[in-house]
Design an enzyme around this catalytic site. Structure first.
Site, PDB file in Angstrom:
ATOM      1  N   GLU A  70      -4.146 -10.388   3.274  1.00  0.00           N
ATOM      2  CA  GLU A  70      -5.215 -10.106   4.240  1.00  0.00           C
ATOM      3  C   GLU A  70      -6.359 -11.112   4.161  1.00  0.00           C
ATOM      4  O   GLU A  70      -6.914 -11.526   5.200  1.00  0.00           O
ATOM      5  CB  GLU A  70      -5.751  -8.684   4.026  1.00  0.00           C
ATOM      6  CG  GLU A  70      -4.834  -7.579   4.518  1.00  0.00           C
ATOM      7  CD  GLU A  70      -3.748  -7.202   3.512  1.00  0.00           C
ATOM      8  OE1 GLU A  70      -3.016  -6.236   3.776  1.00  0.00           O
ATOM      9  OE2 GLU A  70      -3.626  -7.886   2.465  1.00  0.00           O
ATOM     10  N   GLU A  91       0.836  -1.202   0.000  1.00  0.00           N
ATOM     11  CA  GLU A  91       0.000   0.000   0.000  1.00  0.00           C
ATOM     12  C   GLU A  91       0.872   1.253   0.000  1.00  0.00           C
ATOM     13  O   GLU A  91       0.591   2.224  -0.714  1.00  0.00           O
ATOM     14  CB  GLU A  91      -0.933  -0.021   1.214  1.00  0.00           C
ATOM     15  CG  GLU A  91      -2.031  -1.075   1.089  1.00  0.00           C
ATOM     16  CD  GLU A  91      -2.883  -1.215   2.328  1.00  0.00           C
ATOM     17  OE1 GLU A  91      -4.109  -1.359   2.183  1.00  0.00           O
ATOM     18  OE2 GLU A  91      -2.336  -1.189   3.451  1.00  0.00           O
TER      19      GLU A  91
END
Length: 255
Positions: free
Chosen positions: A131, A111
């Site tokens: 995730e 990210e």
């Protein structure tokens, strides 16, 4: 005295930020995130470009789950929005940011890399969004930034399966812009940062601010915004200098 979690070194007009949690593969904790936010909120005035990298063989392995704090839904949302604020500051501070990637570029590390403007990966780099395999969802901006690089279809597959991309695959997909041999990412990133820092500061600023936003606009709005950006840059003192330097066959000297 312990070393800082974020090392900042300034060489001329290029700042190098090194995430420094080697025993954690530079996993992100709130203290490290706050240090990054602090730099981009108030960078040294002479800074014209930034390099961000990791240490001990890894860029960033994502959120430090060993320091995970149990939060309710509101607390989780606010924590996620805090990440968004820092990633936005990296992308839109006005400073060009080059990331030097190696080893783990996972979760929150990806990210952060996606918030930088130029990404250089060495052959050890690998990209992953695990995730989904941990029963959670991304919260630091990947659904927008990484999703726009990969497209929703490929990102969905990446998250569902926990798939890992190597450096060559990352280059082909746009997760990296350059690949270099092992150990060469930082030198190449600094070289690119110095080149970018020699551009006119105003045109760098406009490119950073405008292009990502134009992507969100309709065609007509984007074209109008382009005209405004052209008007601002092409009538600036730096544009006069750039044209004169071209005609005189010399390197420009910008402000």
């Amino acid at each position: 005295m312990s070393e800082p979690m974020l090392k900042v070194e300034l060489s001329d007009d290029v700042a190098t930020l090194t995430m420094n949690r080697p025993d954690k593969r530079n996993a992100m904790c709130d203290e490290l995130l706050a240090a990054i936010d602090g730099f981009f909120s108030n960078p040294p005035k002479e800074t014209k470009a930034v390099v961000i990298t990791g240490t001990a063989g890894h860029f960033c392995s994502g959120l430090d789950l060993s320091e995970h704090v149990a939060r309710d839904a509101e607390g989780t949302m606010r924590h996620s929005r805090g990440w968004h604020q820092v990633m936005d500051r990296i992308q839109f501070s006005g400073l060009p940011v080059v990331s030097a990637l190696f080893g783990a570029v996972i979760g929150g590390g990806l990210e952060m890399a996606a918030a930088t403007h130029v990404r250089v990966a060495d052959t050890t780099a690998f990209f992953q969004l695990p995730e989904g395999r941990r029963g959670i969802f991304v919260g630091g901006g990947a659904s927008v930034r990484v999703g726009r690089i990969l497209g929703a279809d490929r990102m969905t597959e990446m998250m569902l399966t926990g798939r890992r991309y190597d450096a060559a695959e990352g280059l082909a997909l746009g997760l990296a812009h350059y690949t270099v041999e092992e150990g060469a990412a930082l030198a190449r990133a600094q070289e690119l940062a110095r080149r970018i820092a020699s551009n006119a500061p105003l045109s760098n600023y406009i490119m950073i601010q405008a292009l990502a936003r134009i992507e969100d606009m309709s065609k007509a709005d984007g074209l109008f915004t382009e005209s405004l950006c052209a008007a601002i840059t092409q009538t600036s003192p730096d544009a006069v200098e750039g044209l004169a330097a071209f005609l005189e066959k010399r390197n420009p000297t910008f402000r």
